[in-house]
Enzyme design. Sequence first.
Site, mmCIF file in Angstrom:
data_model
loop_
_atom_site.group_PDB
_atom_site.id
_atom_site.type_symbol
_atom_site.label_atom_id
_atom_site.label_comp_id
_atom_site.label_asym_id
_atom_site.label_seq_id
_atom_site.Cartn_x
_atom_site.Cartn_y
_atom_site.Cartn_z
ATOM 1 C CG HIS A 160 26.773 6.320 -5.900
ATOM 2 N ND1 HIS A 160 26.155 7.334 -5.192
ATOM 3 C CD2 HIS A 160 26.899 6.772 -7.172
ATOM 4 C CE1 HIS A 160 25.919 8.353 -6.006
ATOM 5 N NE2 HIS A 160 26.360 8.032 -7.216
ATOM 6 C CG ASN A 170 23.651 11.881 -5.022
ATOM 7 O OD1 ASN A 170 24.613 11.400 -5.603
ATOM 8 N ND2 ASN A 170 23.544 11.887 -3.699
ATOM 9 C CD GLU A 171 24.259 8.175 -2.370
ATOM 10 O OE1 GLU A 171 23.862 8.609 -1.261
ATOM 11 O OE2 GLU A 171 25.416 7.735 -2.547
ATOM 12 N N PRO A 172 18.557 8.300 -4.968
ATOM 13 C CG PRO A 172 17.431 7.538 -6.856
ATOM 14 C CD PRO A 172 18.770 8.004 -6.395
#
Length: 579
Positions: free
Chosen positions: A348, A248-250
């Site tokens: 996202h 998630n959202e690295p």
Amino acid sequence: MKRLIAPVALFGFALVVTACGGGGGGGGSSGGGGGVSSSSSSSSSSSSSSSSSSSSSSSSGALITPGTPATATVSFEIHSDTGRQQISPLIYGINSGDFTNAAIRHLTFNRAGGNRMTAYNWETNASNAGNDFFNQNDNFLSSSSVPGAAFTGQIQDTLNAGGAYLMTIPMAGYVAADENGGGDVNQTPDFIHTRFNVSLPKKPTAFTTTPDLTDHTVYEDEFVNLLKVKFPTAFTGEHAKIGFMLDNEPDLWSSTHRRLRGSTDASEGAKLTYAELFQRTEDYASAIKDVAPNALVFGPASYGWQGFVDLQGAPDAAGRDFISTYLAEMKAYETAHGRRILDVLDLHWYPEATGGGVRITENNNTDAVVAARVQAPRSLYDSTYTETSWITQFSTGGPINLIPREMAKINASYPGTGLSFSEYNYGGANHISGGVAEADVLGIFGREGVFAANEWPLQSSEPFILGGFAMYRNFDGAGGAFGDTSIDATTSDGSGTAIYASIDAAHPERVVIVMINRTNASVTTGARVWETAAYTTGHVYQLAGATATPQDKGTVAVSGNAFNMTLPAYSVTTVVLGS
């Protein structure tokens, strides 16, 4: 019209890969293209409304040229013979949804995501939300010590409701080793080795469903195996109904999960590089595919605009567009190894658009914010629309045109890859503008060929956003749904209104139309429908004012396949023609 190329089946739904082409529809769309699109043969994709409407087929099966409706401010045109785009059932998704809830069970796709997932230990259910919650290890996700229990119940509920599930797999290298709480793990000396366990993509020995809790190592492919064991029927068929997200959202790990990136204080940790993310992606995605070759893999779950551009300032960006480079790397892997390990490009999208200086995602419903909120979905597709945001001011210098922009990168760098938005939100949870924006977004996703999407709730209660979903998924309270195939629908006023239309592949005479009024005043409209069926009435449902659920407005008279409707200020109107 898009040219069908190769039918496949993903998540148990029938799908087609389509050639790049123009999308149908109003509001100045520049068209969508490419990637993966889908339609479902299951009841979760579309259902016939229980509404009353009347139609008869042309004896010759020829397209009927409609008559002319009464004079109106806005003209709508619907052409069932052009712009056909199969709609993926997976666009009607949510994050951490309770699929036993009547307001949610008609949705189609559920996701376990968020910052806690980066350090989620499936063996014990311990997690750490990083900077979101004091960098603390705890049992927030579940007090159970049964492996995977934080999500297996939710997965079962989703599958029982006919939905598909997207499970996030950590790949930052460490997961929480305890549930001790007590605040920041940096209070413990050598916390990275004492408060975290090593997380590896691949186990070198046999899998077990009762993992060793003393080896200080968690294997992520073993978690995939656990889910296969617990949900065997979900992994049957050409493609599994449980897919996997690569973390998630690295692009924000250095700030959100700074403890995992070497920081011991308030400073940021080490920035993630392109090279490191590519290697982690290949290691973890290939490990997933080794265990579940029929499961879809999504990545990189990039947080937002600057992540798309350069991985939030990655040290080795060197002017290379991150998304294009990422896709090219994934294609190069497939070329070298003979198999695809990334199925869906995931992004996202929390709009940066503002009204009166306030971001539309804020819990703010002033006139300026509302006006900006209902216009913001145009940045997904409209090459003529420029929102007010730092993105358009300092980066694009004009329209964002997000979906065509990212689709073009897919088509250029890794054709056949789907596009998803596993987190998005336009605000207005408790205001009609939130319902209007949500309905607009869902129409855009379907028309432009987006493969999957999951709304992320920003408020504990979001009745109007769920109302926007219902205008496509349950407008009559009996599972009445938008069709599985998008068709051309245009408006003479692409700023103040939007229109989306569908047919059912199995019942093409059933036309469902969603009309949106983005303005603060009622609008008179006249609609013309090109179809082989002749309609005499349509059934009308509406989302407007202070009521957060669709209201049955009875029937509208249709003459010569033309009709008039008055759309209330800030409203969504669904009209069903045929049955």
